[in-house]
Every structure is written in C-alpha cells, then in structure tokens.
Design an enzyme around this catalytic site. Sequence first.
Site, mmCIF file in Angstrom:
data_model
loop_
_atom_site.group_PDB
_atom_site.id
_atom_site.type_symbol
_atom_site.label_atom_id
_atom_site.label_comp_id
_atom_site.label_asym_id
_atom_site.label_seq_id
_atom_site.Cartn_x
_atom_site.Cartn_y
_atom_site.Cartn_z
ATOM 1 N N ASN A 104 47.318 38.329 40.959
ATOM 2 C CA ASN A 104 46.990 39.457 40.079
ATOM 3 C C ASN A 104 47.639 40.573 40.059
ATOM 4 O O ASN A 104 47.886 41.179 39.035
ATOM 5 C CB ASN A 104 45.545 39.786 40.424
ATOM 6 C CG ASN A 104 44.147 38.753 39.760
ATOM 7 O OD1 ASN A 104 43.989 38.609 38.842
ATOM 8 N ND2 ASN A 104 43.876 37.929 40.794
ATOM 9 N N ASN A 146 37.492 46.691 41.099
ATOM 10 C CA ASN A 146 37.566 45.710 41.658
ATOM 11 C C ASN A 146 37.485 44.393 40.807
ATOM 12 O O ASN A 146 36.835 44.352 39.810
ATOM 13 C CB ASN A 146 36.723 45.458 42.826
ATOM 14 C CG ASN A 146 36.797 44.165 43.805
ATOM 15 O OD1 ASN A 146 37.875 43.705 44.142
ATOM 16 N ND2 ASN A 146 35.843 43.625 44.079
ATOM 17 N N LEU A 160 40.356 42.800 50.731
ATOM 18 C CA LEU A 160 39.105 42.003 51.708
ATOM 19 C C LEU A 160 38.415 42.929 52.460
ATOM 20 O O LEU A 160 37.316 42.730 52.921
ATOM 21 C CB LEU A 160 39.529 40.702 52.495
ATOM 22 C CG LEU A 160 40.140 39.699 51.774
ATOM 23 C CD1 LEU A 160 40.365 38.483 52.308
ATOM 24 C CD2 LEU A 160 39.144 39.232 50.332
ATOM 25 N N HIS A 194 35.934 40.530 40.789
ATOM 26 C CA HIS A 194 35.352 39.683 41.848
ATOM 27 C C HIS A 194 35.536 38.049 41.080
ATOM 28 O O HIS A 194 35.295 37.682 40.102
ATOM 29 C CB HIS A 194 33.949 39.816 42.078
ATOM 30 C CG HIS A 194 33.492 39.007 43.101
ATOM 31 N ND1 HIS A 194 33.487 39.136 44.504
ATOM 32 C CD2 HIS A 194 32.471 37.800 42.897
ATOM 33 C CE1 HIS A 194 32.779 38.263 44.868
ATOM 34 N NE2 HIS A 194 32.461 37.575 44.283
HETATM 35 C C1 GAR Z 1 41.263 36.551 43.034
HETATM 36 O O1 GAR Z 1 40.612 35.373 42.663
HETATM 37 C C2 GAR Z 1 40.254 37.765 43.324
HETATM 38 O O2 GAR Z 1 39.223 37.621 42.481
HETATM 39 C C3 GAR Z 1 39.752 37.429 44.647
HETATM 40 O O3 GAR Z 1 40.742 36.984 45.467
HETATM 41 C C4 GAR Z 1 41.727 36.262 44.937
HETATM 42 C C5 GAR Z 1 43.005 36.934 45.000
HETATM 43 O O4 GAR Z 1 44.094 36.232 44.422
HETATM 44 N N1 GAR Z 1 38.980 38.714 45.188
HETATM 45 C C6 GAR Z 1 37.879 38.504 46.147
HETATM 46 O O5 GAR Z 1 37.421 37.438 46.348
HETATM 47 C C7 GAR Z 1 37.260 39.872 46.513
HETATM 48 N N2 GAR Z 1 35.993 39.631 46.937
HETATM 49 P P1 GAR Z 1 45.679 36.693 44.240
HETATM 50 O O6 GAR Z 1 45.851 37.393 45.426
HETATM 51 O O7 GAR Z 1 46.315 35.638 43.755
HETATM 52 O O8 GAR Z 1 45.573 37.904 43.114
#
Ligand code: GAR
Length: 208
Positions: free
Chosen positions: A31, A119, A102, A121
Amino acid sequence: LYDGPGNSNSFVHVPMNKARIAIFASGNGTNAEEIFKHFLHHPSIQIVLLLSNNPKAFALERAVRFAIPHLVFTRRQYGEGNEVLNWLREYSVTHIVLAGFLWLIPDALLKAYPDRIINIHPALLPKYGGKGMYGMKVHEAVKGAGEIETGITIHVVNEHYDKGKVLFQTKCTVAPTDTPDQIAGKVHHLEHTHYPRVIEEWIQVGGR
Ligand code: GAR
C-alpha cells in the site's frame, strides 16, 4: 537506525502550503508503494517520510527505491509519542497515513494530529476489527466464519483500534473455495485501487 533529514534535502525545497504526509508501515508495504506512486508528481501533496516499528519491514526497501526518507523506531522511542513527534515536526509533516501499521497511536500523536491520521483496515468494519485483528488474521477469520463477502474500510484514527469515523468502504465477494491467501489478494487489489485516491480526497476537503 535514524536515517534523518540529513539524507534528504527534499523538504527544504517544498513550499510549505503543501500537504506533507508521513506513512507508517510495519510490513511488506504494497500500500505504501501505491501511495508513493500516486503522489509522485502531485502538485500539492507530497510523501515526505516513511516510519516503521520493524527494521525488517520491506516497506523500508520500497521507500529507498522511491528516495523517500525513512526512520525506524523502537517501542521506547514510540512510547509516549514524543520522540516520533519530534521527527514528524522536523519534516513538517501535516498528515499521517497508516498503511499496514500494527501499533496503537499514542495520545501525543493523536493530539498533535487531530483528524489528520487515516488508516486502512482489510475488512468491513465494525466486523473483524480491534486489537489483534490485522493482515492475514483478518482474512482467516473471514474464511472461518464462512462470509460470502468482505472488503476494505478507510477511516480516521482515534484512540480506539479501528473505531474512528469511516470515510470509505467497498466490498468484494468471497467464494466458498477461496483460501485466506486468495481473500487477501482480492482485498489488496481493492486497497491499491482506492486508498491513494481516498487519501487525496480526504486531504483536499481538509483532512476530516
Ligand atoms: C493491508 O491489507 C492493510 O489493510 C492491513 O495490513 C495489510 C498491509 O499490507 N492493515 C491492518 O490489518 C491494520 N489493522 P501491505 O504492507 O502490503 O500494505
């Protein structure tokens, strides 16, 4: 660990009326990378810093590739938020974007950036949110519950995990045969498609 502003002069040349985003990421950073790309030549929004609690986060590599300054902090430095806050001030950060981050945001940061932290989710909040619900754990829970759809939620951050004002949600289907990995793939696709644009719109309407 402190790869500070000495490594980048970019902030010196940026007009101060620009929105200046710091991204917080704990892991892979797909992301974060989509956000880097989206704002690469943006006239009024710039990504100025990537922060991580995890020295092994691949997000840091991605920041290097995009020549974006990056910092890693320890639990102690994060603590009350003051040390991190000093770094954000050094880079004149105006908005914070969490992209797979996190840790709960400390009060000092919430007070310094009221309604200026966003954020994403990987589920349809309020379902599958809260402490301990992140990344693959969310998709495993969605699979375990036999859901027929899931999706993403983009929200403003407050003092509770996953409880701030919802700005955007969108859905995808979950087939009975989908594995948690396949669900993650669909959700990531939604995230990459929508998060950069929603960040841009949120900032342009005043970051609330
Ligand atoms: C993403 O899917 C994001 O929505 C999630 O972690 C992933 C990170 O992916 N976030 C959470 O779960 C927060 N509670 P990435 O490192 O490839 O962007």
